[in-house]
Design a protein around this motif. Structure first.
Motif, mmCIF file in Angstrom:
data_model
loop_
_atom_site.group_PDB
_atom_site.id
_atom_site.type_symbol
_atom_site.label_atom_id
_atom_site.label_comp_id
_atom_site.label_asym_id
_atom_site.label_seq_id
_atom_site.Cartn_x
_atom_site.Cartn_y
_atom_site.Cartn_z
ATOM 1 N N CYS A 89 0.888 -1.159 0.000
ATOM 2 C CA CYS A 89 0.000 0.000 0.000
ATOM 3 C C CYS A 89 0.925 1.208 0.000
ATOM 4 O O CYS A 89 2.112 1.077 0.293
ATOM 5 C CB CYS A 89 -0.953 0.000 1.191
ATOM 6 S SG CYS A 89 -0.166 0.235 2.776
ATOM 7 N N TYR A 107 -7.648 -2.931 4.357
ATOM 8 C CA TYR A 107 -8.191 -1.826 5.147
ATOM 9 C C TYR A 107 -7.225 -1.450 6.270
ATOM 10 O O TYR A 107 -6.922 -0.277 6.470
ATOM 11 C CB TYR A 107 -9.556 -2.176 5.732
ATOM 12 C CG TYR A 107 -10.065 -1.089 6.654
ATOM 13 C CD1 TYR A 107 -10.662 0.050 6.133
ATOM 14 C CD2 TYR A 107 -9.894 -1.174 8.029
ATOM 15 C CE1 TYR A 107 -11.106 1.078 6.952
ATOM 16 C CE2 TYR A 107 -10.327 -0.151 8.865
ATOM 17 C CZ TYR A 107 -10.927 0.962 8.323
ATOM 18 O OH TYR A 107 -11.346 1.984 9.142
ATOM 19 N N GLU A 108 -6.745 -2.433 6.994
ATOM 20 C CA GLU A 108 -5.872 -2.190 8.147
ATOM 21 C C GLU A 108 -4.608 -1.427 7.742
ATOM 22 O O GLU A 108 -4.244 -0.428 8.358
ATOM 23 C CB GLU A 108 -5.519 -3.532 8.788
ATOM 24 C CG GLU A 108 -4.839 -3.446 10.122
ATOM 25 C CD GLU A 108 -4.664 -4.817 10.777
ATOM 26 O OE1 GLU A 108 -3.648 -4.992 11.471
ATOM 27 O OE2 GLU A 108 -5.528 -5.703 10.595
ATOM 28 N N THR A 151 -3.996 0.220 4.786
ATOM 29 C CA THR A 151 -4.266 1.481 4.107
ATOM 30 C C THR A 151 -4.790 2.529 5.088
ATOM 31 O O THR A 151 -4.449 3.709 4.971
ATOM 32 C CB THR A 151 -5.248 1.252 2.940
ATOM 33 O OG1 THR A 151 -4.738 0.189 2.127
ATOM 34 C CG2 THR A 151 -5.380 2.488 2.081
ATOM 35 N N HIS A 152 -5.573 2.118 6.061
ATOM 36 C CA HIS A 152 -6.046 3.042 7.087
ATOM 37 C C HIS A 152 -4.859 3.637 7.850
ATOM 38 O O HIS A 152 -4.821 4.839 8.130
ATOM 39 C CB HIS A 152 -7.007 2.326 8.047
ATOM 40 C CG HIS A 152 -7.591 3.221 9.082
ATOM 41 N ND1 HIS A 152 -7.063 3.342 10.339
ATOM 42 C CD2 HIS A 152 -8.657 4.062 9.033
ATOM 43 C CE1 HIS A 152 -7.776 4.204 11.027
ATOM 44 N NE2 HIS A 152 -8.741 4.660 10.267
ATOM 45 N N LEU A 209 -3.060 6.089 5.523
ATOM 46 C CA LEU A 209 -3.873 7.295 5.393
ATOM 47 C C LEU A 209 -3.672 8.189 6.616
ATOM 48 O O LEU A 209 -3.477 9.401 6.484
ATOM 49 C CB LEU A 209 -5.344 6.906 5.233
ATOM 50 C CG LEU A 209 -6.313 8.050 5.012
ATOM 51 C CD1 LEU A 209 -7.323 7.669 3.933
ATOM 52 C CD2 LEU A 209 -7.054 8.369 6.285
ATOM 53 N N LYS A 210 -3.695 7.603 7.796
ATOM 54 C CA LYS A 210 -3.459 8.356 9.032
ATOM 55 C C LYS A 210 -2.068 9.006 9.001
ATOM 56 O O LYS A 210 -1.913 10.177 9.351
ATOM 57 C CB LYS A 210 -3.583 7.414 10.230
ATOM 58 C CG LYS A 210 -3.399 8.088 11.557
ATOM 59 C CD LYS A 210 -3.545 7.087 12.702
ATOM 60 C CE LYS A 210 -3.265 7.792 14.012
ATOM 61 N NZ LYS A 210 -3.148 6.917 15.133
ATOM 62 N N LEU A 266 -13.768 -0.539 -0.342
ATOM 63 C CA LEU A 266 -12.718 -0.224 0.621
ATOM 64 C C LEU A 266 -12.458 1.283 0.687
ATOM 65 O O LEU A 266 -12.309 1.848 1.771
ATOM 66 C CB LEU A 266 -11.428 -0.974 0.295
ATOM 67 C CG LEU A 266 -10.239 -0.701 1.208
ATOM 68 C CD1 LEU A 266 -10.577 -0.975 2.669
ATOM 69 C CD2 LEU A 266 -9.053 -1.532 0.787
ATOM 70 N N LYS A 285 -15.105 2.769 2.751
ATOM 71 C CA LYS A 285 -14.911 2.436 4.170
ATOM 72 C C LYS A 285 -13.814 3.306 4.788
ATOM 73 O O LYS A 285 -13.870 3.660 5.963
ATOM 74 C CB LYS A 285 -14.559 0.956 4.297
ATOM 75 C CG LYS A 285 -14.496 0.447 5.717
ATOM 76 C CD LYS A 285 -14.238 -1.055 5.742
ATOM 77 C CE LYS A 285 -14.142 -1.552 7.170
ATOM 78 N NZ LYS A 285 -13.864 -2.994 7.218
ATOM 79 N N LEU A 286 -12.817 3.668 3.986
ATOM 80 C CA LEU A 286 -11.727 4.537 4.460
ATOM 81 C C LEU A 286 -12.164 6.001 4.562
ATOM 82 O O LEU A 286 -11.419 6.822 5.085
ATOM 83 C CB LEU A 286 -10.523 4.420 3.520
ATOM 84 C CG LEU A 286 -9.745 3.120 3.578
ATOM 85 C CD1 LEU A 286 -8.815 2.985 2.374
ATOM 86 C CD2 LEU A 286 -8.960 3.018 4.878
#
Length: 170
Positions: A81, A109-110, A112-113, A116-117, A142, A145-146
């Motif tokens: 990612c 998700y885990e 990429t989240h 993103l943070k 996804l 969801k993000l």
């Protein structure tokens, strides 16, 4: 030293030349070729050159690029990612890809989240973009969801394929 990240289940480290086998495998999966495109990476040596030519210069210039995702429990590299400065896209693109067998487990998700943070808090990026093909429903889900919102469509240089364009602001 470039930043590394961690989640409950994952290590997220800058993609380096020693990750060439992962990049070769990932870029030759049917899903990657269908939804992202054929990068012409036909050998591990070509993947290593791709890392040297595309990923490392961006990381050195901006402090971020592609990150290799590794599971903590067994140390297996499962995908990437990252934050990408793409030609033809106004802004930084957040993207992800997993090797087959790792879909549906929450890893994309885990990871990429967390990236993103980091984009907002550590790299001080004010807005992120994302692109995906109209047929890639799992990526669209996804991105939603993000927290990214679909804002239209776009085309990248030298590609006639119309892509969905998403954005999120800090």
């Amino acid at each position: 030293m470039h930043k590394e990240f961690e989640t409950q289940r994952l290590l997220i480290k800058p993609t380096l030349e020693q990750d060439a086998e992962l990049i070769y495998q990932l870029m030759n999966t049917p899903k990657f070729i269908q939804y992202v495109g054929d990068r012409g990476i036909d050998t591990i040596a070509e993947a290593q050159k791709y890392i040297q030519r595309i990923m490392l210069p961006q990381r050195n210039a901006l402090g971020y690029s592609s990150y290799t995702i590794t599971t903590k429990i067994d140390g297996v590299k499962i995908g990437t990612c990252g934050l990408y400065n793409r030609d033809g896209l106004d802004g930084i693109d957040i993207g992800f890809g997993l090797l087959p067998g790792n879909d549906g487990l929450g890893y994309a998700y885990e990871a990429t989240h967390r990236v993103l943070k980091a984009a907002f808090e550590e790299f001080k990026i004010k807005e992120l973009k994302a692109i995906t093909s109209k047929e890639n429903f799992s990526s669209q889900k996804l991105l939603g969801k993000l927290g990214l919102k679909k804002i239209g469509v776009t085309k990248l240089p030298n590609d006639n394929k119309e892509l969905l364009l998403y954005t999120i602001e800090k």
